[in-house]
Design a protein around this motif. Structure first.
Motif, PDB file in Angstrom:
ATOM      1  N   MET A   1      -1.292  11.111   5.378  1.00 33.62           N
ATOM      2  CA  MET A   1      -1.614   9.702   5.552  1.00 33.62           C
ATOM      3  C   MET A   1      -1.994   9.060   4.221  1.00 33.62           C
ATOM      4  O   MET A   1      -1.659   7.913   3.952  1.00 33.62           O
ATOM      5  N   ARG A   2      -2.697   9.823   3.351  1.00 33.76           N
ATOM      6  CA  ARG A   2      -3.094   9.274   2.057  1.00 33.76           C
ATOM      7  C   ARG A   2      -1.869   8.944   1.209  1.00 33.76           C
ATOM      8  O   ARG A   2      -1.831   7.921   0.520  1.00 33.76           O
ATOM      9  N   LYS A   3      -0.844   9.832   1.258  1.00 32.08           N
ATOM     10  CA  LYS A   3       0.391   9.582   0.508  1.00 32.08           C
ATOM     11  C   LYS A   3       1.064   8.297   0.994  1.00 32.08           C
ATOM     12  O   LYS A   3       1.593   7.517   0.195  1.00 32.08           O
ATOM     13  N   ALA A   4       1.060   8.105   2.313  1.00 36.15           N
ATOM     14  CA  ALA A   4       1.675   6.902   2.875  1.00 36.15           C
ATOM     15  C   ALA A   4       0.947   5.658   2.400  1.00 36.15           C
ATOM     16  O   ALA A   4       1.571   4.635   2.069  1.00 36.15           O
ATOM     17  N   ARG A   5      -0.383   5.719   2.345  1.00 34.68           N
ATOM     18  CA  ARG A   5      -1.166   4.566   1.899  1.00 34.68           C
ATOM     19  C   ARG A   5      -0.942   4.285   0.420  1.00 34.68           C
ATOM     20  O   ARG A   5      -0.889   3.123  -0.010  1.00 34.68           O
ATOM     21  N   LEU A   6      -0.805   5.334  -0.372  1.00 36.15           N
ATOM     22  CA  LEU A   6      -0.506   5.145  -1.791  1.00 36.15           C
ATOM     23  C   LEU A   6       0.860   4.482  -1.968  1.00 36.15           C
ATOM     24  O   LEU A   6       1.040   3.604  -2.824  1.00 36.15           O
ATOM     25  N   PHE A   7       1.826   4.903  -1.132  1.00 36.99           N
ATOM     26  CA  PHE A   7       3.152   4.289  -1.199  1.00 36.99           C
ATOM     27  C   PHE A   7       3.082   2.820  -0.796  1.00 36.99           C
ATOM     28  O   PHE A   7       3.710   1.959  -1.437  1.00 36.99           O
ATOM     29  N   ASP A   8       2.318   2.512   0.268  1.00 39.39           N
ATOM     30  CA  ASP A   8       2.181   1.123   0.713  1.00 39.39           C
ATOM     31  C   ASP A   8       1.647   0.241  -0.407  1.00 39.39           C
ATOM     32  O   ASP A   8       2.168  -0.853  -0.661  1.00 39.39           O
ATOM     33  N   PHE A   9       0.596   0.717  -1.068  1.00 38.79           N
ATOM     34  CA  PHE A   9      -0.024  -0.103  -2.117  1.00 38.79           C
ATOM     35  C   PHE A   9       0.872  -0.161  -3.351  1.00 38.79           C
ATOM     36  O   PHE A   9       0.931  -1.197  -4.032  1.00 38.79           O
ATOM     37  N   SER A  10       1.584   0.935  -3.657  1.00 37.30           N
ATOM     38  CA  SER A  10       2.499   0.920  -4.805  1.00 37.30           C
ATOM     39  C   SER A  10       3.652  -0.049  -4.550  1.00 37.30           C
ATOM     40  O   SER A  10       4.183  -0.656  -5.489  1.00 37.30           O
ATOM     41  N   LEU A  11       4.044  -0.205  -3.278  1.00 33.51           N
ATOM     42  CA  LEU A  11       5.087  -1.165  -2.930  1.00 33.51           C
ATOM     43  C   LEU A  11       4.609  -2.583  -3.223  1.00 33.51           C
ATOM     44  O   LEU A  11       5.362  -3.421  -3.740  1.00 33.51           O
ATOM     45  N   PHE A  12       3.354  -2.851  -2.927  1.00 31.23           N
ATOM     46  CA  PHE A  12       2.778  -4.168  -3.219  1.00 31.23           C
ATOM     47  C   PHE A  12       2.716  -4.411  -4.726  1.00 31.23           C
ATOM     48  O   PHE A  12       3.087  -5.493  -5.208  1.00 31.23           O
ATOM     49  N   LEU A  13       2.276  -3.402  -5.476  1.00 30.26           N
ATOM     50  CA  LEU A  13       2.215  -3.545  -6.935  1.00 30.26           C
ATOM     51  C   LEU A  13       3.611  -3.739  -7.519  1.00 30.26           C
ATOM     52  O   LEU A  13       3.801  -4.524  -8.460  1.00 30.26           O
ATOM     53  N   SER A  14       4.592  -3.040  -6.952  1.00 27.27           N
ATOM     54  CA  SER A  14       5.975  -3.196  -7.421  1.00 27.27           C
ATOM     55  C   SER A  14       6.464  -4.617  -7.200  1.00 27.27           C
ATOM     56  O   SER A  14       7.207  -5.175  -8.030  1.00 27.27           O
ATOM     57  N   SER A  15       6.060  -5.214  -6.082  1.00 28.46           N
ATOM     58  CA  SER A  15       6.473  -6.592  -5.822  1.00 28.46           C
ATOM     59  C   SER A  15       5.878  -7.544  -6.854  1.00 28.46           C
ATOM     60  O   SER A  15       6.528  -8.511  -7.266  1.00 28.46           O
ATOM     61  N   LEU A  16       4.656  -7.265  -7.303  1.00 25.65           N
ATOM     62  CA  LEU A  16       4.038  -8.092  -8.346  1.00 25.65           C
ATOM     63  C   LEU A  16       4.800  -7.957  -9.660  1.00 25.65           C
ATOM     64  O   LEU A  16       4.981  -8.947 -10.392  1.00 25.65           O
TER      65      LEU A  16
END
Length: 414
Positions: A1-16
């Motif tokens: 679950m932690r890996k999934a959350r890191l991916f979710d937040f990295s997706l947001f940072l990538s959009s920035l």
């Protein structure tokens, strides 16, 4: 679950990062603000018509997305602003209505990042390919369909990746099912046509027609949603009714449904053979082995009975090892012959069951009582069941493994 959350937040940072690297910002201020308010308002209204699907520990919302047209119109930065406002509107709505998942806050950042990247991809694809498609008949619509398809595939890929990291999907088949579960060609076509019309109206600044299209889409979707809810509610009612009338050990009907059917058949005026059947010396089977073996014998007997019954006949588990069935609209001779076939079948087969880490073969016999008469006269189905049960007891007294019967019609003819 932690890996999934890191991916979710990295997706947001990538959009920035994508937004920061973009040259295109937004259309002129007033035009963008009008579009932003309209898209935000109708996206929020349309959110009520979403379809929710459960996958593992997460809810997936399937609803028409306006990201394609808005992304092409507003560019990466404009899309980020829209997605941030809209996704946090949804977040606060879920919090207020207490429908938010435990990780809803991080899910919001995932949605912002995912849809901003998808919208930006749509923007750049459209800008790159639009000159080539202008000379093609229906080129605009072909291009929109292509852009929507790619955006849909990209968004689905993000979803599959985060679910794979969280463990909600484990196989390639599950990933493919998730991508195509509610994203067939018709769905993509609907999204493409809607977003294509919206984009055209945005480009021409036809605000009244834009609002009309949003309203039309909302009303049509509301109508389909209401019908869908009615169908779903009926399905759930039917399912609960089935559960209330089902015996879960044998998947036959239970005593409650038997009582219901007796009331319905009482005034029918049809010929009915009421049969009560019972497994002989069933207590001895339980005492010799255990209740699990006894359950296997009951299941075997139920399947044997069901295999011999015809379309209109109805089988019930009316007691522990007792079954009742109604043989409908058959002459007495056919009812008698059918039960004799069942007796022969039971006598020539055994039950394979697990007992103390080994497979055992259990033989058993059964006794039957048959009461045959015509409904709608002086004798009720309830009384006929009592007579059939008495005939079953007679079979037991005569040595078991047999049929005792009474044909009320032959007595009347005499």
């Amino acid at each position: 679950m932690r890996k999934a959350r890191l991916f979710d937040f990295s997706l947001f940072l990538s959009s920035l990062v994508v937004v920061a690297a973009s040259i295109q910002v937004t259309p002129p201020g007033n035009t963008y603000i009008k579009a932003l308010l309209l898209y935000w308002a109708f996206s929020s209204f349309y959110y009520q018509l979403r379809i929710i699907s459960r996958s593992g520990n997460s809810n997936i919302d399937y609803a028409i997305s306006y990201t394609s047209s808005f992304g092409i119109f507003a560019g990466p930065l404009g899309t980020l602003i829209f997605e941030t406002i809209y996704r946090f509107t949804v977040f606060f709505y879920k919090k207020k209505t207490k429908t938010a998942d435990p990780g809803e806050f991080l899910d919001t950042f995932y949605n912002i990042g995912s849809f901003t990247i998808s919208g930006s991809m749509g923007y750049y694809l459209y800008q790159l390919l639009n000159p080539s498609f202008q000379s093609i008949p229906f080129g605009f619509w072909i291009l929109i369909l292509l852009v929507v398809s790619i955006i849909t595939l990209l968004s689905s890929s993000f979803l599959v990746f985060t679910f794979a990291l969280s463990g909600d999907i484990k196989t390639r088949k599950e990933a493919v099912d998730l991508i195509f579960r509610s994203r067939n060609l018709l769905d993509i076509g609907k999204v493409a046509i809607t977003n294509g019309l919206l984009l055209r109206l945005l480009q021409m600044e036809k605000w009244d027609m834009l609002i009309g299209l949003f309203l039309l889409n909302y009303v049509v979707s509301l109508s389909f949603h209401s019908k869908s809810q009615s169908v779903q509610n009926k399905f759930e009612r039917d399912k609960f009714e089935q559960m209330a009338y089902q015996d879960f050990l044998t998947n036959t009907y239970n005593r409650a449904y038997m009582d219901k059917m007796m009331k319905e058949l009482n005034p029918s005026g049809e010929y009915v053979g009421i049969v009560v059947a019972d497994i002989d010396k069933f207590k001895k089977i339980n005492d010799s082995y255990n209740h699990a073996v006894g359950d296997r014998v009951i299941q075997h007997f139920a399947k044997t009975l069901q295999a011999h019954l015809q379309k209109d006949d109805i089988l019930f588990r009316s007691g522990g090892e007792e079954f009742t069935f109604f043989l409908r609209n058959k002459p007495f001779e056919q009812c008698f012959s059918l039960i004799e076939q069942i007796l022969e079948n039971v006598n020539h087969h055994s039950v394979i069951a697990e007992y103390e880490d080994q497979s055992i073969s259990v033989t058993y016999s059964a006794s039957f009582g048959l009461y045959y008469y015509k409904t709608g006269q002086s004798i009720s189905m309830e009384k006929g069941y009592v007579y059939a049960d008495q005939l079953l007891l007679e079979s037991k007294k005569l040595g078991r493994n047999r049929l005792s019967y009474k044909n009320e019609l032959s007595l009347s003819a005499e």
